[in-house]
Design a protein around this motif. Structure first.
Motif, short mmCIF file in Angstrom:
data_model
loop_
_atom_site.label_atom_id
_atom_site.label_comp_id
_atom_site.label_asym_id
_atom_site.label_seq_id
_atom_site.Cartn_x
_atom_site.Cartn_y
_atom_site.Cartn_z
N PRO B 257 8.48 22.91 46.48
CA PRO B 257 9.38 22.63 47.60
C PRO B 257 10.47 23.67 47.86
CG PRO B 257 9.80 21.15 45.77
CD PRO B 257 8.75 22.09 45.32
N VAL B 258 10.69 24.59 46.98
CA VAL B 258 11.72 25.58 47.24
C VAL B 258 11.18 26.99 46.99
CG1 VAL B 258 13.71 24.14 46.70
CG2 VAL B 258 12.59 25.42 44.88
N TYR B 259 11.80 27.96 47.59
CA TYR B 259 11.49 29.33 47.22
C TYR B 259 12.78 30.06 46.90
CZ TYR B 259 13.05 30.89 51.86
OH TYR B 259 13.79 31.16 52.94
N VAL B 260 12.67 31.12 46.17
CA VAL B 260 13.86 31.86 45.75
C VAL B 260 13.61 33.33 46.01
CG1 VAL B 260 15.34 32.43 43.80
CG2 VAL B 260 14.27 30.20 43.90
N THR B 278 18.92 34.10 46.79
CA THR B 278 18.90 33.20 47.94
C THR B 278 17.87 32.12 47.66
OG1 THR B 278 19.29 35.12 49.32
CG2 THR B 278 18.69 33.09 50.44
N ILE B 279 18.20 30.93 48.03
CA ILE B 279 17.26 29.85 47.80
C ILE B 279 16.99 29.13 49.11
CG2 ILE B 279 19.10 28.25 47.09
CD1 ILE B 279 17.06 27.23 44.96
N GLY B 280 15.76 28.78 49.34
CA GLY B 280 15.43 28.14 50.61
C GLY B 280 14.36 27.07 50.45
N VAL B 289 16.23 18.84 50.36
CA VAL B 289 16.29 19.19 48.94
C VAL B 289 17.76 19.15 48.55
CG1 VAL B 289 15.71 20.91 47.22
CG2 VAL B 289 14.32 20.70 49.27
N GLU B 290 18.09 18.37 47.57
CA GLU B 290 19.50 18.27 47.20
C GLU B 290 19.68 18.39 45.70
OE1 GLU B 290 20.16 14.48 49.11
OE2 GLU B 290 19.68 13.48 47.24
N GLY B 291 20.94 18.40 45.32
CA GLY B 291 21.24 18.50 43.89
C GLY B 291 20.71 19.79 43.28
N VAL B 292 20.76 20.84 44.05
CA VAL B 292 20.18 22.08 43.55
C VAL B 292 21.16 22.79 42.62
CG1 VAL B 292 19.20 24.31 44.20
CG2 VAL B 292 18.86 22.32 45.67
N ILE B 293 20.71 23.12 41.48
CA ILE B 293 21.52 23.89 40.53
C ILE B 293 20.66 25.03 40.00
CG2 ILE B 293 22.76 23.84 38.33
CD1 ILE B 293 23.17 20.83 38.80
N VAL B 294 21.21 26.22 40.05
CA VAL B 294 20.48 27.38 39.54
C VAL B 294 21.19 27.86 38.28
CG1 VAL B 294 19.66 29.70 40.04
CG2 VAL B 294 19.82 28.01 41.88
N THR B 295 20.46 28.01 37.21
CA THR B 295 21.06 28.57 36.00
C THR B 295 20.30 29.83 35.60
OG1 THR B 295 19.96 26.70 35.01
CG2 THR B 295 22.29 26.88 34.58
N LYS B 334 21.15 27.47 57.30
CA LYS B 334 21.99 28.45 56.63
C LYS B 334 21.62 28.43 55.15
CE LYS B 334 26.91 29.54 56.24
NZ LYS B 334 27.32 28.91 54.97
N LEU B 335 20.85 29.41 54.76
CA LEU B 335 20.34 29.39 53.39
C LEU B 335 21.44 29.77 52.41
CD1 LEU B 335 16.87 31.05 53.89
CD2 LEU B 335 17.42 28.63 53.70
N PRO B 336 21.56 29.03 51.34
CA PRO B 336 22.58 29.36 50.35
C PRO B 336 22.28 30.69 49.68
CG PRO B 336 21.63 27.20 49.95
CD PRO B 336 20.79 27.86 50.98
N ASN B 337 23.31 31.46 49.48
CA ASN B 337 23.12 32.77 48.88
C ASN B 337 24.26 33.04 47.91
OD1 ASN B 337 24.32 35.76 49.33
ND2 ASN B 337 22.09 35.85 49.17
N LEU B 338 23.96 33.72 46.84
CA LEU B 338 24.96 34.09 45.86
C LEU B 338 24.74 35.55 45.53
CD1 LEU B 338 27.15 33.02 43.75
CD2 LEU B 338 25.25 32.82 42.17
N LYS B 339 25.74 36.37 45.84
CA LYS B 339 25.51 37.78 45.50
C LYS B 339 26.79 38.46 45.06
CE LYS B 339 25.69 39.73 50.16
NZ LYS B 339 24.89 40.43 51.15
#
Lengths: 955, 402
Positions: B257-260, B278-280, B289-295, B334-339
């Motif tokens: 369900p998600v791509y990164v 970036t996660i989409g 899709v909720e409760g997304v946590i990336v470690t 608006k795809l979440p992004n962390l950079k």
């Protein structure tokens, strides 16, 4: 208020307080006090408090409050042993409680009594126990069943005398499944300490009852029943199939232990089913999903499951051949899970999935954990060896790894070599150009990694386009390199020269001059001197051979489990044995005569049911992959041994295959040793690298054997009692062949220690020193348990007598003949190789006496074609004399019979690797000869057993 | 059988010990990655690690290790069940109950009663109310009678159950285990599904039984009927239970369900690097899709990280080198992004390893395998109980390699 208050330390004064509370009239107060006492007992920090209050606590027992009663019982279990006299006070209450109207209390009482390991109490236990075993309430009966096992542990004789075992057997037919399960559990536990007792003598009727109970009892009960079923031997394939059908639903159980026990039963009974049967295929299909499901459980469960799957995959690779992906490693798996998964991946690798596997292995090569990376890289090599067609891909992979080779080699050091080695190990096609390796990738690594890289370049020089460039680039910093790298470089360039003589002449000259002009490291000078000489004097053909000699072929998976052992281990699926991949006899404490289990023979349904014995049977016909690598030539193999000094770094590798063998490098090194030896002659300061390690990579010596050997080492010559047969020393290595070193020796076994008694004589004119010894891999894994202890140099014409303790934990390779042992001995002059045959009886272990019944069963069980007959001529001994003689060498007489004037001796012996050999010795009075029939599951040992017999008898 | 049991906390300190017969040698290890089966000269130690506690059992004879491990997990589950958490404090606070529980669960190393409903009948779980009542009335929290389920063929159900409200809830929880490689293709994926249920006598019918080729059932399910009719027929246990768990592994059935999109790179010869993730959403069947946590476990050489996120907040643990990015809900617009940049220790060589991304997410009202409970029939009840089915999809061990 929580219970943690009990954890505060009790001060002295509190004992009195507690005492007062225990004797209080209020139940609540009493209970609190007992709780405090128990809490202090759980932590184990204040035992004296508990002890001092013993009578007071026991007084609280007579209560109608169940909780208080339970607490007091709990207390009694822990302290009764240290206060047996006082515990007697409790007996009356116990006996009374056993007749309580509440079944819960009856059960509790009988259960607690069983846990009190005090003889005096045990006597009083019998009557209540007997009643409880026949109690109307199943809860009480099932508790009592377990209690019999407890009692048996305390006093086995009592249990037998009181007839509890029979009562227990009756409980197998109980109407309540839980009672059945517990009875089975108790019987199994008792049977474990009495392997011959036939306690669990199962017949089709009882099997039927067990199968019925199986569906209805708790998960734990199911485990007991399944484990018990696994010991049953169905009489034909129809029965086996019907049991399998009824066990199969257990595969969907949520409890993984139930699943694995069911797998065990199925794996075992499947042996009996014919492969053409539809049901066989269905069963195979059904086995895969539950095994895979086990892998989504907690890591601990995964680990045990993986160890078992490892066995199953070896036995029946078809079950999981499509499930490769579930063994892919997740980065946060615990390391023990990762390593197991890796191992199974290699085992499952086949032509069909090799691309996938290699891609995955490559991924692992960038992991953080060095150990894991090393194994992953080695796995790539093993895959190449296993799947021939993969070689090309591996080389490619290797190269794409080469792009990231720097980190790879940096991390994995020499094992990078293995990968390269892997590419080489299998027959190479003509194609697969390795292309251009990137020079930058090997620039700034550790010397080991550089040496490894250079070796790869040299080895595949013809397929690496820019090999010369690459090697040249190393030459720039030649003088700054370590000796190891310099040697490697020298060798590689010579190799390159031999492959591409025209383009690389200059390079060779360059390296040779660099190496010789340098006064530095001795070995290098020597080696380069040798090369220059060789190149000058013998142009053309000469060097092609030593330098580019190929490795002897090695087979994949040298760590495959030996088929008979594998079959045995399959019977132990789900047990500790399966985790350790060793039969229980090898490690279970005090091994109380554990019965060897074996897979049932395959029987056809056409066979008459009444004579299952006669059915031509034997180990499963399915051809297991070869365990034994094809044997390379002696020299090649020995060269491949990790003879190098530790600085080489290769011995840390502990490779499955003959380790990577920088064959030529070793040759060069031997030259170096020669120089080194010279140095040590010249002056004490000049001594080069010491041969400090003797058996690198081999596991530590067997416990005890090392020490024992040392102490007995002195008295080998004189202290021998003449009991175990020892052949006189023979010359193994004549002085002519070993530059003046003569070695003669023999093998002996004394009180469990095998030793090699050597006599070393220096027949040369110079002093010899720096002795070391190494064995090639051999059929029984013989390896030196300690270094060769020659402390003083050996002066000319001096002789030294040494007893070298051996163990059998070395690596195993089948030799031809079986008892062939190839030895390398090194001294300051050179390395010498010789081979010798050892008598098999040094491998006969002390606990080789088989139980009579076991003997009979095993004798019948071994197919007739495994029987071999021999004649021992001219042995005019009586049966008893022969028997006692043989006993001295650990051949035990199980039974003696006199048939028509002939004395028949039935004997058993066990080899260090757990193989049992059964023998029948016929002695005809008057005739000087003996007839020997040997039966063994591994018939190839029979002739050697015969040889051993002959040696012992005639000794 | 199981000889004795030790509980050992992380620092290697032993805080609870139970001997079932004689004293056993104590041997504790406090390292992570402790192998679950350890052999010592005289004993075998089998351990599990749960909630920072090692449950170590000592055995002397040949015992199936899985049996022991399963049992240890059961013990931990029971503690969890009784005390709400299975922590050192909880166990110490309730040490006597723990002791009583273990007594009930094991007899001479044989498991005795491990079903939660039976145990609860024998030993009542501690509640504040009960402890107040007990201290006033002096009654105990110990059952006085033999638990009825103990001996019946359906040990998971008490004989006479009365519920104030008759409800049956089914939670279909699916977890996706997957390994996604650098280029975004799926290396391995499977769905671990669990059906949780609440009581009454019922038959459940599932839309596509073929999905359930690899299942393990709660013992209450009548296996025969499943084999023949592919329906789940059962007498449900009291309370919450895991009815079936199943595994779907064939690639085409496992939708991811998600791509990164990710760039994590380190510059040669300079102590910095780039981090851009970036996660989409992808194949989420119209659900959020909720409760997304990336470690991400960063290499050891990483000193700190200087990042900006378009959504959610991130924390970097400089000791463990773990970056945790709590994204929350993914909105496709608006795809979440962390950079940002990564700072390495000065002079440290370029890290070799490629950190893997661990992703957690949740999708409500969707079973990603397409599994549906078609019908739920209840028999033997005169009234109509309330029935409910809830679906949820979660990430299991979901890893993206870089």
């Amino acid at each position: 208020m929580t219970d943690s208050k009990y954890f505060t330390t009790t001060k002295k004064g509190e004992i009195f307080e507690l005492k007062a509370e225990l004797n209080s009239d209020k139940k609540e107060k009493k209970k609190e006090a007992v709780k405090k006492v128990i809490a202090s007992m759980t932590v184990g920090k204040d035992v004296s408090t508990g002890m001092a209050l013993f009578p007071d606590v026991v007084n609280c027992m007579q209560t109608d409050n169940l909780e208080l009663k339970k607490l007091v019982y709990l207390y009694l279990m822990n302290y009764a042993k240290s206060q047996p006299d006082m515990a007697i006070m409790a007996v009356n209450t116990f006996v009374k409680d056993c007749e309580d109207p509440n079944p819960l209390i009856r059960a509790l009482a009988v259960r607690t009594m069983g846990c009190i390991r005090v003889d005096k109490i045990t006597e009083y236990l019998c009557e209540p126990l007997r009643k409880c075993l026949k109690d109307e309430d199943p809860y009480v009966r099932k508790t009592a069943a377990v209690c019999v096992a407890k009692l048996h542990d305390i006093n086995a004789q009592l249990v037998e005398d009181q007839g509890f075992l029979d009562t227990l057997k009756d409980l197998i037919s109980d109407s309540n499944p839980m009672v059945v399960a517990n009875a089975v559990a108790a019987l199994s536990e008792i049977a474990e300490s009495h392997p011959s007792s036939n306690l669990l003598d199962l017949n089709p009727q009882s099997i039927n009852k067990l199968l019925t109970a199986l569906n209805e009892c708790t998960e734990w009960g199911q485990i007991f029943i399944l484990d018990c079923l696994a010991n049953y031997m169905p009489k034909d394939d129809r029965e086996a199939q019907s049991i399998c059908e009824r066990v199969t639903p257990r595969l969907s159980h949520a409890n993984s232990a139930v699943v694995l026990s069911a797998v065990k039963v199925l794996m075992k009974f499947m042996e009996m089913l014919s492969k053409d049967l539809d049901y066989y295929g269905t069963l195979l299909k059904k086995l895969a999903p539950p095994l895979v499901t086990l892998l989504s459980a907690e890591p601990e469960l995964q680990y045990v499951a993986l160890r078992n799957i490892n066995l199953i995959v070896q036995k029946r690779p078809e079950i999981l051949k499509h499930e490769m992906k579930v063994f892919f490693v997740k980065y946060n798996d615990p390391i023990y899970v990762k390593l197991e998964k890796l191992d199974i991946m290699i085992r499952l690798a086949s032509q069909a999935n090799i691309a996938q596997v290699l891609a995955e292995l490559k991924e692992y090569a960038t992991e953080v954990d060095v150990d894991f990376v090393r194994k992953a890289v080695r796995a790539i090599g093993r895959c190449a060896i296993k799947v021939e067609e993969a070689v090309e891909r591996v080389v490619e992979r290797e190269r794409s790894l080469g792009a990231s080779c720097r980190e790879l080699l940096q991390k994995s050091g020499p094992s990078g070599l293995v990968a390269g080695r892997g590419a080489h190990g299998a027959p190479l096609g003509t194609q697969s150009p390795a292309g251009r390796l990137c020079p930058s990738c090997v620039r700034r690594d550790q010397p080991q990694a550089r040496a490894a890289m250079i070796w790869i370049v040299g080895e595949y020089a013809e397929r690496i386009d820019n090999a010369d460039e690459l090697l040249e680039s190393f030459l720039e910093g030649f003088h700054d390199e370590s000796t190891q790298v310099q040697l490697q470089l020298l060798t590689a360039i010579v190799k390159l020269f031999l492959k591409k003589p025209t383009e690389t002449q200059e390079l060779v000259q360059q390296v040779l001059s660099l190496a010789t002009q340098r006064s530095g490291p001795v070995p290098l000078g020597a080696a380069s001197g040798l090369y220059s000489w060789l190149l000058r004097s013998l142009p053309g053909l000469f060097a092609q051979e030593p330098v580019t000699s190929a490795f002897p072929n090695i087979s994949e998976e040298t760590d495959l489990i030996e088929p008979t052992l594998l079959d045995e281990l399959i019977c132990y699926i789900g047990t500790l044995a399966s985790v350790y991949h060793k039969p229980p006899t090898a490690f279970v404490e005090g091994s109380r005569g554990i019965v060897h289990k074996s897979l049932p023979p395959r029987t056809g349904s056409s066979e008459s049911a009444e004579s299952p014995d006669a059915a031509p049977s034997g180990p499963p016909p399915s051809e297991p992959p070869a365990v034994i690598p094809t044997q390379g030539d002696l020299l090649g193999d020995l060269l491949n041994l990790d003879l190098g000094p530790p600085a080489e770094g290769l011995d840390s590798l502990a490779l499955p295959a003959p380790s990577l063998a920088l064959d030529w490098a070793l040759t060069a090194q031997r030259v170096a040793w020669a120089r080194e030896g010279l140095d040590s002659l010249v002056g004490p300061g000049g001594a080069g690298l010491a041969w400090s390690v003797l058996s690198p990579g081999s596991p530590c010596p067997e416990p005890g054997s090392g020490l024992g050997a040392h102490s007995s080492a002195g008295g080998v010559g004189s202290g021998r009692l003449g009991q175990p047969a020892v052949a006189p020393r023979t010359v193994w290595l004549p002085a002519m062949k070993a530059k003046g070193l003569e070695i003669s020796g023999t093998f002996s076994r004394q009180v469990g220690t095998i030793s090699m008694d050597l006599l070393l004589t220096n027949k040369a004119l110079q002093v010899m020193s720096d002795f070391a010894i190494q064995f090639n891999r051999n059929s029984f894994g013989l390896a030196p348990a300690a270094p060769l202890q020659i402390h003083a140099p050996l002066a000319p014409n001096q002789t030294v007598e040494i007893s070298l303790p051996l163990n059998t934990v070395g690596s195993v390779m089948k030799m031809e003949p079986l008892n062939n042992l190839q030895v390398a001995v090194k001294n300051n002059i050179d390395v010498f190789y010789f081979s010798t045959l050892y008598p098999l009886h040094i491998l006969f272990v002390e606990d080789g006496k088989m139980e009579r019944q076991m003997f009979l069963a095993t004798w019948k069980d071994i197919p007739n074609e495994n029987e071999a007959q021999f004649q021992i001529k001219e042995c005019p001994l009586s049966a008893d004399a022969v028997s006692s003689k043989l006993q001295g060498s650990n051949i035990f007489t199980v039974a003696k019979r006199n048939v028509e004037g002939q004395d028949m001796l039935y004997q058993s012996l066990k080899l260090t690797n757990g193989i049992w050999v059964l023998a029948e010795l016929r002695i005809q009075p008057g005739s000087p000869g003996l007839m020997l029939s040997v039966k063994c599951r591994a018939p190839e040992v029979s002739p050697y057993v015969y040889q051993a017999y002959e040696t012992i008898v005639k000794n | 059988m199981i000889h004795s049991l030790f509980l050992i906390n992380c620092s290697g300190e032993m805080f609870l010990e139970c001997d079932y017969f004689f004293e056993a040698q104590e041997k504790a290890t406090d390292v992570e990655n402790v192998p679950p089966v350890i052999s010592t000269p005289h004993h075998y130690l089998i351990s599990i690690y749960r909630d920072k506690i090692f449950f170590v059992s000592v055995i002397q004879t040949e015992v199936p290790p899985l049996f022991v491990i399963e049992f240890l997990h059961r013990v931990a589950d029971t503690f969890q069940d009784y005390f709400g958490e299975c922590s050192e404090t909880a166990i110490k606070d309730n040490v006597v109950i723990v002791y009583e529980l273990l007594e009930e669960m094991l007899d001479n190393g044989f498991p005795l009663a491990t079903e939660s409903n039976i145990l609860k009948e024998l030993i009542k779980p501690p509640t504040i109310l009960r402890s107040v009542v007990n201290s006033i009335t002096g009654s105990s929290n110990m059952g006085e009678t033999l638990p009825t389920g103990q001996l019946s063929n359906i040990p998971w159900r008490r004989a006479v159950v009365k519920y104030t409200n008759n409800e049956a809830y089914f939670d279909v929880i699916e977890e996706i285990d997957a390994i996604i490689d650098k280029s975004g293709s799926t290396v391995f994926a499977e769905i671990q599904g669990v059906n949780h249920g609440k009581p009454s006598c019922a038959i459940g019918q599932i839309n596509n039984p073929r999905l359930l080729d690899d299942v393990s059932f709660h013992p209450c399910i009548r296996f025969k009927r499943w084999e023949s009719e592919r329906v789940l027929s059962f007498i449900p246990p009291d309370g919450n239970f895991r009815l079936i768990s199943y595994r779907v592994s064939s690639q085409n059935l496992v939708a991811i369900p998600v791509y990164v999109k990710h760039i994590i790179s380190f510059k040669e010869n300079s102590s910095s690097g780039r981090f851009d993730v970036t996660i989409g959403p992808k194949q989420n069947m119209g659900k959020t899709v909720e409760g997304v946590i990336v470690t991400v476990h960063m290499p050891k050489a990483v000193l700190n990280m200087n990042l900006t996120s378009t959504q959610g907040s991130y924390t970097f643990d400089p000791v463990l080198k773990v970056i945790t990015w709590d994204v929350g809900k993914i909105t496709p617009q608006k795809l979440p992004n962390l950079k940002g940049t990564v700072n390495l220790q000065a002079g440290a060589p370029k890290p070799e390893e490629n950190p893997s991304l661990n992703i957690q997410f949740k999708i409500q009202q969707l079973a990603i395998s397409g599994l549906k409970v078609n019908r739920l029939d209840m028999y033997g009840e005169k009234y109509k109980p309330f029935k409910g089915v809830k679906y949820i999809t979660k990430a299991g061990k979901f890893q993206v390699r870089t």
